[in-house]
Scaffold this active site. Sequence first.
Site: not given
Length: 685
Positions: A555-556
């Site tokens: 994910d970020d």
Amino acid sequence: VESMSLLPSGAGKISQLNAVVLGESIASEENDLVFPSKEFSSQALVSSPQQYMEMHTRSMEDPAGFWSDIASEFYWKQKWGDRVVSENLDVRKGPIHIEWFKGGITNICYNCLDRNVDAGLGDKTAMFWEGNERDVDASLTYSQLLQQVCQLANYLKDVGVKKGDAVVIYLPMLMELPIAMLACARIGAVHSVVFAGFSADSLAQRIIDCKPKLILTCNAVKRGPKTINLKAIVDAALDISSKDGVSVDVCLTYDNSSATTREDTKWQNGRDVWWQDVVPKYPTSCEVEWVDAEDPLFLLYTSGSTGKPKGVLHTTGGYMVYTATTFKYAFDYKPTDVYWCTADCGWITGHSYVTYGPMLNGATVVVFEGTPNYPDSGRCWEIVDKFKVSIFYTAPTLVRSLMRDDDKFVTNHSRKSLRVLGSVGEPINPSAWRWFFNLVGDSRCPISDTWWQTETGGFMITPLPGAWPQKPGSATFPFFGVQPVVVDEKGNEIEGECSGYLCVKGSWPGAFRTLFGDHERYETTYFKPFAGYYFSGDGCSRDKDGYYWLTGRVDDVINVSGHRIGTAEVESALASHPQCAEAAVVGVEHEVKGQGIYAFVTLVEGVPYSEELRKSLVLMVRNQIGAFAAPDRIHWAPGLPKTRSGKIMRRILRKIASRQLEELGDISTLADPSVVDQLIALADV
Ligand code: 6R9
């Protein structure tokens, strides 16, 4: 061995590995396997793959029985009800809900301290404390620790802190930090430790979210050669939070005289109180507040891929049983061990494996105030020799930073006391693994590379050091009661050798129960991406022998020196600069930190870029989050690569940031493909 097929899916070829273990065949991957010595295995709590598999199988087939047997070793004022575990982990079947030992009445502080003192460990050293400077140290026995915890607990009660109230702790690694955590737990208050490297803004954000009655801090601390005025940061945070309508009644301040003086500390009469002036006056015994196993123990904020930090909430009973058990087995803990975890209590590792896990086992714990390379790169091994540390648990980033220095900083010290090494926070690259193993551990100490998260409470995938041959860089196999699965994009479980997204099936006692005040976000982030599973946010692969290899966040979220930082948080800090129009942040490989922060910044029309502006942008992030989140690189961007619907294509930014320009892939879907050339042209400005 029949039970082998019951290993979590994908471990199908374990029997082949087993043959290797038994010396029946020399497999081609022999070079990748590092065996525990016979001497080590023969004394280990779990000494063979077979024994591991028997225990793991039981934990899978009868989780209630497996975990109740362990839970029974602790003190419960009242035993839990008929159902050891009740859970719903499938969003399609209703709200996510996890409970362990519900109805059981206990107290984790009592189990860490009183229970151990009653068992005869009163005179055993609970903590060795080593200050920032050499030769500044202290220690506490279990009895002394209990007394200090009771005094603080009595004070907290006296100023009105009650069961269920939040208390924010903003302290460096003084003994008072674990003392404060335990004192809260003793009276049923919910601690929220904020790492003392966070800025006033970040601290304020956490205060506003959990609205504590009281905050605990100290006036200043020395980290290496630097003095950091923590009280001034707290003052600023309390100013911010009071403007938001959240005021804190008491700021209990420990006078850390090795770093500053009382005279140099700003003071607000009526709110600020010196710890040493009040706490020692209280009685050294304090009645325990008995709590339900599912009553909250603590909140710990962690970064997500979007928006504000998430308040991960852990409860009492399951967390207690899980941290104690994982600590014991993953480090092959023996009562004679001296254990040192270099993590700060501001992160989950310091909660589960500086304070609770070790103390539930009656262990002797080293607490270190300073930084590992001050005054020089030999400091860790000096401390190891000084306290005869036998279990040393640290992060790959520290290993890599020490590796860069001369080996003599290691070999100058004996390190004979070391028995087990540990690693956490990010994948450990095989070359760092080998340096740690060969040089620090003299090829004698197994490495427990423990994969887990703030959310999981304790180890999930970890070697049991006497059981398995290790593969440098692999966290090996799941802990008891844990069922990892690898899924594809669509959420289908993949069997055997594969790579994909790492999820967990079923629950385990140490799992977090919710995100404070936002159960919906809890479900959306962790249980909706792959219905029926807990989604970790990590990618992973499983090899033909069933070993798990973590490959990092999908994910970020960026992992900088083992600290989780959301790209969105850094972007919003940058974008709040008046001259910044837009920012996009990606992670890039970093030799020491694992990942570094690389920020693409678009300036407001007409503003020229300059060194001064670069500095003020970085300062913005330091002020809003903390120095540890400061971007390593600012890349001026006249425009950002976006799709026609306006989505930033981070895939392209990552390639530019890591200068993999041949691998940009298809850029034709961009609204304006020419921005890519512009960015490349500005890469070295
Ligand atoms: C304990 C802790 C969690 C994230 C996690 C993963 C990474 C942690 C790891 C590891 C590979 C290991 N991570 N340990 N990756 N091998 N042994 O660090 O908690 O701060 O919440 O971070 O750290 O990416 O998802 P937390």
